[in-house]
Enzyme design. Structure first.
Site, mmCIF file in Angstrom:
data_model
loop_
_atom_site.group_PDB
_atom_site.id
_atom_site.type_symbol
_atom_site.label_atom_id
_atom_site.label_comp_id
_atom_site.label_asym_id
_atom_site.label_seq_id
_atom_site.Cartn_x
_atom_site.Cartn_y
_atom_site.Cartn_z
ATOM 1 C CG ASP A 73 -3.869 3.985 0.660
ATOM 2 O OD1 ASP A 73 -3.444 5.075 0.227
ATOM 3 O OD2 ASP A 73 -3.694 2.902 0.063
ATOM 4 N NE ARG A 75 -12.401 7.251 -0.870
ATOM 5 C CZ ARG A 75 -12.666 5.972 -1.120
ATOM 6 N NH1 ARG A 75 -13.709 5.388 -0.557
ATOM 7 N NH2 ARG A 75 -11.895 5.278 -1.933
ATOM 8 C CE LYS A 91 -6.089 11.052 -4.763
ATOM 9 N NZ LYS A 91 -6.180 9.580 -4.822
ATOM 10 C CD GLU A 129 -5.123 9.409 -0.486
ATOM 11 O OE1 GLU A 129 -4.980 9.690 -1.689
ATOM 12 O OE2 GLU A 129 -5.219 8.235 -0.093
ATOM 13 C CG ASP A 187 -2.986 9.357 -5.500
ATOM 14 O OD1 ASP A 187 -3.802 8.899 -6.326
ATOM 15 O OD2 ASP A 187 -3.173 9.327 -4.272
ATOM 16 C CG ASP A 245 -1.788 8.077 -1.161
ATOM 17 O OD1 ASP A 245 -1.672 8.160 0.081
ATOM 18 O OD2 ASP A 245 -2.612 7.346 -1.723
ATOM 19 C CE LYS A 270 -1.044 4.657 -1.939
ATOM 20 N NZ LYS A 270 -2.270 3.930 -2.296
#
Length: 626
Positions: free
Chosen positions: A480, A484, A395, A482, A420, A400, A407
């Site tokens: 959020d 996946r 990933k 995202e 992330d 993010d 967030k």
């Protein structure tokens, strides 16, 4: 921003029409009122806020100024031109100025690459080698003696844990020094516990100082324990300010890579973004020798350790880099650097190329950012026959924000969302190590769908429907969730390569941290044999992974009323439903998913751990020797 256009108007009006300051100020005041009222109305009525309101705001200001100027007989054309002159100032909120705001100058990609992954200094400067000299005859600054804790016995209430016992080479050294080490144990009640350390001077001896370092329980000598001991020994040498150090044989497994990896990891210092007095002083240590072990075996272990440590360092550098330095473009540049240094093949797809391939799920996440997405595919090919093909996917969210599901609030960790991309750091770190070590018979594909998840007028919204490259439609319930979405298209791409196994790594869910804490990564797999291999590799490399269930019944949580599936389920079992979502994008290839949200970051030390690299390298090596 509301003050600049009116001031500009005042200047233009006075220069061109020679009007009085009072009249010009009246026009400016009307502009302020018009802009404020329009902004308030737009923000109140628009469901997407300031970003979609800006064009309306410009148009409304133009109309309001024209009306105001016509009433004051200044002529609509002049007022309109003046407002048009302000257009770049208003539009700046939606243009690509962020990089300039955050830095004094906007460096090119190559400058960013050099800053993010500088050439290591301490690891290369310090000589690490086996020593043939007897410890009692060695001349230097310090001898470091690893000591295990005493064998556990059934202690009665009130009885103390016994002091550590000197055995083997430590006992021989103690005798040659006249019992100094025994006295050191007794006087300091030294137990040999992990992290324990005592030091004394040796006046009149060949060696200036000697230190005892706790090695822990001798019955629990695991890879991570040996690595931790190597780190503790390196720490003792560095803290003593010695130039030369000799280490007694650490453990029976001292000829494995874990021990020198521990030494090398301790030499890692992150000074990339410090200046002046804040920069760490260079270590005085020049040489670290290991006594009592076979030189050939140790040299082989050290060579392997340096290869693995280079990948771990790469992962630490990537995860620890701030997001204005590690962008999708600079990550692609780093991948190109790895490929050039190791002789691997590389392909970097632009957003336009990904669009042609139908990667709507990945691009849906990327579309809100100024930074363009970069889809990275590196390939390692062995010199001989290929018996296995593996795809490793990481990933790659270089930042993010959460998107429209922003967030926010205490505990959101938005300031840490540079990590992330921990999964991609593990994959690129593994690429660095594997490209250096060059295992035989196994072909490895390293894949990263790099992008940012940002909030803007172009960003995906809750309720949007994205289409992945296999045609599946996804209803976005939470922007959020995202990671996946990016992994979906990466998994499809990987399976199209006709590989034998696919492993993805991601800092995917906070739910995994709730389940397993900060030390363990979760493992989900559709294939028991693959899961067992990864568990064994993690154990061998000293990283903590725990297999979790793929509960098929939980797929109901992902059902959508208007699309093929939703990108999130309910709160319960969030890490499981996330894994089930990913499974929807793999047809038949054995696949495993590692959620490393917990162990990617060491909160106490305040830095990256390099998690995942060791496991992946061991996993690939196992296929090379199979």
């Amino acid at each position: 921003s509301t003050s600049t256009p009116p001031l500009f108007l005042i200047h233009m009006l006075r220069q061109r029409r020679q009007v009085s300051p009072t009249s010009a100020t009246s026009v400016a005041a009307l502009c302020i009122i018009a802009m404020s009222a329009t902004l308030f109305t737009a923000l109140s009525s628009s469901r997407r806020g300031l970003f979609t309101s800006l064009p309306k705001l410009q148009s409304s200001v133009s109309r309001a100024t024209m009306k105001a100027s016509s009433k004051l007989n200044f002529g609509g054309g002049l007022a309109l031109n003046s407002v048009r002159g302000c257009k770049p100032i208003i539009a700046a909120a939606g243009t690509s100025t962020r990089r300039h705001v955050s830095q004094k100058a906007s460096p090119d990609v190559q400058e960013l690459v050099t800053r993010v992954v500088p050439v290591p200094k301490a690891e290369n400067a310090i000589s690490i080698k086996a020593s043939a000299e007897k410890p009692g005859e060695w001349k230097g600054d310090i001898i470091i003696v690893p000591v295990f804790s005493a064998a556990k016995t059934d202690l009665k209430e009130g009885e103390e844990v016994p002091d550590a016992e000197l055995t083997g080479s430590a006992k021989e050294l103690d005798e040659s020094l006249g019992g100094i080490l025994s006295d050191l144990v007794t006087e300091n009640s030294f137990k040999g516990k992990k992290g324990e350390k005592v030091l004394t001077f040796l006046p009149g001896k060949n060696t200036k100082r000697v230190a005892l370092v706790g090695a822990g329980d001798a019955t629990k000598v695991t890879a991570d324990a040996v690595e931790a001991l190597g780190s503790a020994i390196a720490s003792a040498a560095l803290d003593s300010k010695a130039k030369t150090a000799l280490v007694l044989p650490p453990v029976s497994g001292g000829d494995t890579a874990a021990f020198p990896i521990g030494i090398l990891s301790k030499l890692y210092v992150d000074d990339r973004f410090r200046t002046g007095e804040n920069v760490s002083k260079a270590p005085k240590l020049e040489s670290l020798e290991i006594a009592g072990i076979d030189a050939g075996l140790f040299d082989s272990a050290l060579s392997r350790a340096r290869g693995i440590a280079s990948g771990v360092r790469m992962a630490k550098d990537l995860v620890g880099a701030p997001p204005n330095y590690l962008t999708p473009s600079s990550m692609a540049g780093i991948a190109e650097k790895i490929s050039e240094e190791t002789g691997m093949e590389i392909k970097v797809l632009s957003g336009e190329e990904c669009e042609k391939m139908g990667m709507g799920s990945y691009l849906g996440v990327a579309q809100g950012a100024i930074e363009p997405p970069k889809f990275i595919h590196m390939t390692y090919k062995p010199s001989g026959e290929v018996k296995s093909k593996i795809a490793l996917i990481g990933k790659g969210l270089t930042f993010d924000s959460g998107g429209y599901n922003l967030k926010a609030g205490a505990g959101s960790m938005i300031e840490l969302m540079k990590f992330d991309m921990g999964g991609s750091a593990a994959v690129l770190g593994a690429a660095q190590s594997i490209g250096t070590l060059k295992p035989e018979n196994v072909e490895v594909h390293f894949i990263v769908a790099a992008c940012e998840n940002m909030l803007s007028d172009r960003a995906m919204r809750p309720g949007d429907i994205l289409t992945a490259s296999n045609g599946k439609t996804i209803e976005v319930i939470n922007t959020d969730a995202e990671g996946r979405l990016t992994l979906a298209d990466a998994l499809i791409y990987a399976e199209d390569l006709k590989v034998d196994k696919i492993v993805d790594l991601a800092t995917l869910t906070g739910a995994c941290i709730i389940s397993l804490g900060n030390d363990y990564a979760g493992l989900w797999s559709s294939d028991d044999a693959l899961a067992a291999q990864l568990e064994e590799s993690a154990k061998s490399s000293g990283e903590k992974i725990w297999r979790m269930p793929l509960v098929e019944g939980y797929k109901e949580e992902l059902k959508s009323n208007i699309a093929d599936l939703k990108n999130v389920g309910g709160r319960a079992g969030g890490s499981i439903t996330a894994a089930l979502f990913l499974k929807e994008f793999v047809k038949s290839t054995p696949w495993a998913h590692i959620d490393m949200a917990g162990p990617v970051w060491d909160g106490k030390a305040g830095g990256s751990t390099g998690f995942g690299v060791r496991t992946l390298v061991d996993f690939v090596d196992a296929h090379a020797t199979a």
